[in-house]
Design a protein around this motif. Sequence first.
Motif, PDB file in Angstrom:
ATOM      1  N   LEU A   1     -24.880  14.524  64.745  1.00  0.00           N
ATOM      2  CA  LEU A   1     -26.306  14.224  64.627  1.00  0.00           C
ATOM      3  C   LEU A   1     -26.564  12.891  63.936  1.00  0.00           C
ATOM      4  N   GLY A   2     -25.598  12.395  63.207  1.00  0.00           N
ATOM      5  CA  GLY A   2     -25.773  11.124  62.515  1.00  0.00           C
ATOM      6  C   GLY A   2     -24.509  10.765  61.764  1.00  0.00           C
ATOM      7  N   SER A   3     -24.317   9.479  61.517  1.00  0.00           N
ATOM      8  CA  SER A   3     -23.128   9.036  60.782  1.00  0.00           C
ATOM      9  C   SER A   3     -23.385   7.669  60.182  1.00  0.00           C
ATOM     10  N   THR A   4     -22.602   7.351  59.177  1.00  0.00           N
ATOM     11  CA  THR A   4     -22.713   6.040  58.550  1.00  0.00           C
ATOM     12  C   THR A   4     -21.823   5.034  59.288  1.00  0.00           C
ATOM     13  N   PRO A   5     -22.103   3.735  59.138  1.00  0.00           N
ATOM     14  CA  PRO A   5     -21.248   2.722  59.766  1.00  0.00           C
ATOM     15  C   PRO A   5     -19.789   2.827  59.340  1.00  0.00           C
ATOM     16  N   VAL A   6     -19.548   3.241  58.086  1.00  0.00           N
ATOM     17  CA  VAL A   6     -18.170   3.367  57.613  1.00  0.00           C
ATOM     18  C   VAL A   6     -17.456   4.491  58.356  1.00  0.00           C
ATOM     19  N   TRP A   7     -18.139   5.612  58.586  1.00  0.00           N
ATOM     20  CA  TRP A   7     -17.563   6.701  59.378  1.00  0.00           C
ATOM     21  C   TRP A   7     -17.215   6.198  60.781  1.00  0.00           C
ATOM     22  N   GLN A   8     -18.155   5.480  61.379  1.00  0.00           N
ATOM     23  CA  GLN A   8     -17.948   4.985  62.739  1.00  0.00           C
ATOM     24  C   GLN A   8     -16.747   4.046  62.816  1.00  0.00           C
ATOM     25  N   ALA A   9     -16.620   3.191  61.810  1.00  0.00           N
ATOM     26  CA  ALA A   9     -15.495   2.246  61.803  1.00  0.00           C
ATOM     27  C   ALA A   9     -14.179   2.955  61.519  1.00  0.00           C
ATOM     28  N   LEU A  10     -14.195   3.889  60.558  1.00  0.00           N
ATOM     29  CA  LEU A  10     -12.975   4.570  60.143  1.00  0.00           C
ATOM     30  C   LEU A  10     -12.388   5.410  61.268  1.00  0.00           C
TER      31      LEU A  10
END
Length: 233
Positions: free
Chosen positions: A130-139
């Motif tokens: 449902l949602g994520s932070t840019p750091v999650w997306q990059a990691l």
Amino acid sequence: MTSEPLSLGELLRSRREHLTPDDVGLESFGRRRTAGLRREELAQLAGVSVDYLTRLEQGRSRTPSRQVVAALARALRLSRTETDLLHRAAGLTPPGSGVVSTHVPAGVRRMLSRMSDLPLAVFAADWTLLGSTPVWQALFEAPSVAADPNQNLLVQVFVDDGVSKIATAHGGADAFERALVSDVRRSAADYRDDVGFRTFVADLRARSPRFAALWDEGRALTGTALTPRSRSG
């Protein structure tokens, strides 16, 4: 003479103190001065801050959101009855058997915005992102929900054979898969009247022999917690 019901803080402390790291799939390092999970461990499992958990246990914060209570109940491995009791102690109506929610409360959205420097993700009870932070997306090499609104962790793991980095971070593929299936079995019980959820599980069983095998084991499997995260539902 009847005793007074336990407060939210008392319930959280009591259950936390009766769990061990092994119970929730965590490694234990060094000797412990007190029994049970540390606050830091429960906070990690539930995807909340240690400061917020401390305030809840000490009674300095008495109005957690439904999503936070649900996350704590899952992290503490509460039964259905215990989960209902925790909700009532928080002044909330116990969860019913309705439809899995994809609503992300404003407070959770603000948390993602304020904590954008951390790898955080918000999932529905069926593990739809449902949602994520840019750091999650990059990691974890994952697109944002805006870029791809149809991301589901169960499909990614059991059908697409993906997110190996997340599995590695949570005890390896086998432990990670078992933790996912154990969690979704509990969610299926909570949302037993959700036809869409039942159809999703049936489709996943048909598409993934591995998921079907773990599902059919029917055991209350313990495994690594999928953190950091928050769950909406």
